[in-house]
Design a protein around this motif. Sequence first.
Motif, PDB file in Angstrom:
ATOM      1  N   ASP A  80     -98.069 -44.658  46.594  1.00 53.70           N
ATOM      2  CA  ASP A  80     -98.193 -43.411  47.352  1.00 53.70           C
ATOM      3  C   ASP A  80     -99.011 -43.563  48.632  1.00 53.70           C
ATOM      4  O   ASP A  80     -99.234 -42.602  49.349  1.00 53.70           O
ATOM      5  CB  ASP A  80     -98.805 -42.312  46.479  1.00 53.70           C
ATOM      6  N   VAL A  81     -99.440 -44.763  48.929  1.00 56.32           N
ATOM      7  CA  VAL A  81    -100.211 -45.018  50.148  1.00 56.32           C
ATOM      8  C   VAL A  81     -99.238 -45.300  51.286  1.00 56.32           C
ATOM      9  O   VAL A  81     -98.252 -46.018  51.115  1.00 56.32           O
ATOM     10  CB  VAL A  81    -101.181 -46.205  49.942  1.00 56.32           C
ATOM     11  N   ALA A  82     -99.520 -44.741  52.445  1.00 59.16           N
ATOM     12  CA  ALA A  82     -98.645 -44.900  53.612  1.00 59.16           C
ATOM     13  C   ALA A  82     -98.442 -46.373  53.951  1.00 59.16           C
ATOM     14  O   ALA A  82     -99.362 -47.185  53.836  1.00 59.16           O
ATOM     15  CB  ALA A  82     -99.235 -44.173  54.813  1.00 59.16           C
ATOM     16  N   ASP A  83     -97.225 -46.708  54.374  1.00 62.43           N
ATOM     17  CA  ASP A  83     -96.926 -48.084  54.774  1.00 62.43           C
ATOM     18  C   ASP A  83     -97.935 -48.607  55.788  1.00 62.43           C
ATOM     19  O   ASP A  83     -98.365 -49.756  55.700  1.00 62.43           O
ATOM     20  CB  ASP A  83     -95.517 -48.177  55.385  1.00 62.43           C
ATOM     21  N   GLN A  84     -98.321 -47.776  56.742  1.00 65.52           N
ATOM     22  CA  GLN A  84     -99.223 -48.232  57.791  1.00 65.52           C
ATOM     23  C   GLN A  84    -100.569 -48.686  57.213  1.00 65.52           C
ATOM     24  O   GLN A  84    -101.147 -49.669  57.677  1.00 65.52           O
ATOM     25  CB  GLN A  84     -99.427 -47.125  58.816  1.00 65.52           C
ATOM     26  N   ALA A  85    -101.052 -47.997  56.196  1.00 59.87           N
ATOM     27  CA  ALA A  85    -102.320 -48.382  55.567  1.00 59.87           C
ATOM     28  C   ALA A  85    -102.176 -49.735  54.866  1.00 59.87           C
ATOM     29  O   ALA A  85    -103.071 -50.587  54.945  1.00 59.87           O
ATOM     30  CB  ALA A  85    -102.776 -47.311  54.585  1.00 59.87           C
ATOM     31  N   ILE A  86    -101.050 -49.944  54.213  1.00 62.75           N
ATOM     32  CA  ILE A  86    -100.796 -51.214  53.531  1.00 62.75           C
ATOM     33  C   ILE A  86    -100.599 -52.326  54.559  1.00 62.75           C
ATOM     34  O   ILE A  86    -101.130 -53.436  54.411  1.00 62.75           O
ATOM     35  CB  ILE A  86     -99.566 -51.095  52.608  1.00 62.75           C
ATOM     36  N   HIS A  87     -99.861 -52.024  55.610  1.00 57.50           N
ATOM     37  CA  HIS A  87     -99.643 -53.020  56.662  1.00 57.50           C
ATOM     38  C   HIS A  87    -100.961 -53.421  57.319  1.00 57.50           C
ATOM     39  O   HIS A  87    -101.190 -54.608  57.608  1.00 57.50           O
ATOM     40  CB  HIS A  87     -98.666 -52.492  57.707  1.00 57.50           C
ATOM     41  N   ALA A  88    -101.823 -52.444  57.568  1.00 55.06           N
ATOM     42  CA  ALA A  88    -103.120 -52.752  58.180  1.00 55.06           C
ATOM     43  C   ALA A  88    -103.915 -53.688  57.289  1.00 55.06           C
ATOM     44  O   ALA A  88    -104.526 -54.649  57.768  1.00 55.06           O
ATOM     45  CB  ALA A  88    -103.905 -51.471  58.447  1.00 55.06           C
ATOM     46  N   GLU A  89    -103.906 -53.426  55.993  1.00 55.63           N
ATOM     47  CA  GLU A  89    -104.641 -54.287  55.062  1.00 55.63           C
ATOM     48  C   GLU A  89    -104.088 -55.710  55.106  1.00 55.63           C
ATOM     49  O   GLU A  89    -104.846 -56.683  55.121  1.00 55.63           O
ATOM     50  CB  GLU A  89    -104.552 -53.720  53.637  1.00 55.63           C
ATOM     51  N   ALA A  90    -102.773 -55.842  55.158  1.00 54.78           N
ATOM     52  CA  ALA A  90    -102.141 -57.166  55.209  1.00 54.78           C
ATOM     53  C   ALA A  90    -102.513 -57.910  56.485  1.00 54.78           C
ATOM     54  O   ALA A  90    -102.829 -59.106  56.455  1.00 54.78           O
ATOM     55  CB  ALA A  90    -100.625 -57.023  55.094  1.00 54.78           C
ATOM     56  N   GLY A 112     -98.997 -65.107  56.371  1.00 56.76           N
ATOM     57  CA  GLY A 112    -100.036 -64.382  55.637  1.00 56.76           C
ATOM     58  C   GLY A 112     -99.740 -62.892  55.557  1.00 56.76           C
ATOM     59  O   GLY A 112     -99.889 -62.272  54.504  1.00 56.76           O
ATOM     60  N   VAL A 113     -99.319 -62.300  56.672  1.00 59.50           N
ATOM     61  CA  VAL A 113     -98.973 -60.876  56.682  1.00 59.50           C
ATOM     62  C   VAL A 113     -97.782 -60.626  55.760  1.00 59.50           C
ATOM     63  O   VAL A 113     -97.797 -59.701  54.944  1.00 59.50           O
ATOM     64  CB  VAL A 113     -98.673 -60.373  58.114  1.00 59.50           C
ATOM     65  N   ARG A 114     -96.766 -61.449  55.886  1.00 54.63           N
ATOM     66  CA  ARG A 114     -95.552 -61.305  55.071  1.00 54.63           C
ATOM     67  C   ARG A 114     -95.892 -61.389  53.579  1.00 54.63           C
ATOM     68  O   ARG A 114     -95.443 -60.572  52.778  1.00 54.63           O
ATOM     69  CB  ARG A 114     -94.522 -62.365  55.446  1.00 54.63           C
ATOM     70  N   ALA A 115     -96.685 -62.385  53.195  1.00 57.86           N
ATOM     71  CA  ALA A 115     -97.044 -62.569  51.785  1.00 57.86           C
ATOM     72  C   ALA A 115     -97.889 -61.405  51.261  1.00 57.86           C
ATOM     73  O   ALA A 115     -97.672 -60.933  50.138  1.00 57.86           O
ATOM     74  CB  ALA A 115     -97.801 -63.885  51.602  1.00 57.86           C
ATOM     75  N   ALA A 116     -98.836 -60.933  52.067  1.00 60.19           N
ATOM     76  CA  ALA A 116     -99.680 -59.814  51.640  1.00 60.19           C
ATOM     77  C   ALA A 116     -98.862 -58.539  51.485  1.00 60.19           C
ATOM     78  O   ALA A 116     -99.092 -57.756  50.560  1.00 60.19           O
ATOM     79  CB  ALA A 116    -100.822 -59.605  52.631  1.00 60.19           C
ATOM     80  N   CYS A 117     -97.903 -58.331  52.361  1.00 63.29           N
ATOM     81  CA  CYS A 117     -97.023 -57.162  52.241  1.00 63.29           C
ATOM     82  C   CYS A 117     -96.127 -57.287  51.014  1.00 63.29           C
ATOM     83  O   CYS A 117     -95.954 -56.327  50.255  1.00 63.29           O
ATOM     84  CB  CYS A 117     -96.170 -56.996  53.502  1.00 63.29           C
ATOM     85  N   ALA A 118     -95.551 -58.468  50.813  1.00 63.98           N
ATOM     86  CA  ALA A 118     -94.661 -58.685  49.668  1.00 63.98           C
ATOM     87  C   ALA A 118     -95.404 -58.471  48.353  1.00 63.98           C
ATOM     88  O   ALA A 118     -94.852 -57.892  47.411  1.00 63.98           O
ATOM     89  CB  ALA A 118     -94.066 -60.087  49.730  1.00 63.98           C
ATOM     90  N   ALA A 119     -96.665 -58.927  48.291  1.00 64.97           N
ATOM     91  CA  ALA A 119     -97.465 -58.749  47.083  1.00 64.97           C
ATOM     92  C   ALA A 119     -97.684 -57.272  46.773  1.00 64.97           C
ATOM     93  O   ALA A 119     -97.908 -56.903  45.616  1.00 64.97           O
ATOM     94  CB  ALA A 119     -98.808 -59.460  47.231  1.00 64.97           C
ATOM     95  N   ARG A 120     -97.583 -56.435  47.789  1.00 69.46           N
ATOM     96  CA  ARG A 120     -97.767 -54.992  47.629  1.00 69.46           C
ATOM     97  C   ARG A 120     -96.429 -54.247  47.607  1.00 69.46           C
ATOM     98  O   ARG A 120     -96.398 -53.031  47.688  1.00 69.46           O
ATOM     99  CB  ARG A 120     -98.647 -54.465  48.762  1.00 69.46           C
ATOM    100  N   GLY A 121     -95.350 -54.994  47.572  1.00 74.90           N
ATOM    101  CA  GLY A 121     -94.029 -54.377  47.503  1.00 74.90           C
ATOM    102  C   GLY A 121     -93.598 -53.703  48.792  1.00 74.90           C
ATOM    103  O   GLY A 121     -92.810 -52.762  48.771  1.00 74.90           O
ATOM    104  N   GLY A 123     -92.345 -54.237  53.079  1.00 73.28           N
ATOM    105  CA  GLY A 123     -91.783 -55.151  54.059  1.00 73.28           C
ATOM    106  C   GLY A 123     -92.791 -55.476  55.141  1.00 73.28           C
ATOM    107  O   GLY A 123     -93.871 -54.893  55.217  1.00 73.28           O
ATOM    108  N   MET A 124     -92.412 -56.411  55.977  1.00 72.16           N
ATOM    109  CA  MET A 124     -93.238 -56.843  57.111  1.00 72.16           C
ATOM    110  C   MET A 124     -93.346 -55.691  58.129  1.00 72.16           C
ATOM    111  O   MET A 124     -92.348 -55.053  58.442  1.00 72.16           O
ATOM    112  CB  MET A 124     -92.572 -58.071  57.743  1.00 72.16           C
ATOM    113  N   PRO A 125     -94.546 -55.437  58.671  1.00 69.10           N
ATOM    114  CA  PRO A 125     -94.674 -54.378  59.675  1.00 69.10           C
ATOM    115  C   PRO A 125     -94.068 -54.805  61.008  1.00 69.10           C
ATOM    116  O   PRO A 125     -94.032 -55.993  61.327  1.00 69.10           O
ATOM    117  CB  PRO A 125     -96.189 -54.194  59.813  1.00 69.10           C
ATOM    118  N   PRO A 126     -93.616 -53.845  61.782  1.00 65.79           N
ATOM    119  CA  PRO A 126     -93.140 -54.187  63.130  1.00 65.79           C
ATOM    120  C   PRO A 126     -94.342 -54.468  64.027  1.00 65.79           C
ATOM    121  O   PRO A 126     -95.151 -53.586  64.278  1.00 65.79           O
ATOM    122  CB  PRO A 126     -92.402 -52.919  63.570  1.00 65.79           C
TER     123      PRO A 126
END
Length: 162
Positions: A80-90, A112-121, A123-126
């Motif tokens: 339920d966390v916004a993609d942008q928040a997850i992308h920022a963490e990655a 590193g970004v790709r793997a961190a995003c994938a681990a959280r289910g 996609g890669m941020p633009p």
Amino acid sequence: MKLIATRGARTDKVDQLRCLRDDGSATATPMPRQGILPHDLVHYVVESTLGWRAAFYGIVAGGADIGWTMERTHDAFRRDVADQAIHAEAVVESLQAQLWSGAFDEAMFSDGVRAACAARGRGMPPLPDGAGQALFAAVLALDARWQQVPWHGTLELDLPDW
């Protein structure tokens, strides 16, 4: 919103971060010392540089407690966390890995970004071309400023319109 980072004593293991919202309310958290720019200040660089207002500091600026926000955005299983928040963490995590290595490598950053995003289910941020290198340079510049802050001194950063 204003971020006020305060260095503790030389022997402390943590520094402090206080977020002062435009309405005068505030929230604070300890910032563990890591030997590199603190994680929360790397967030500042990422979110302010990329203009990501639905990420960590945007949630805090909206009135959320900083501890509650940390729990939600660091939980890899929260959907339920916004993609942008997850992308920022990655992006922050990947930049921190680059800081630990002492040099920037575009392929390693992207992986590193790709793997961190994938681990959280997610996609890669633009990201714009060259964003990784620009973010790394901005992190190094902020780290240089942070290193100049004396013990018990503060560094103030503004997040405009937040």
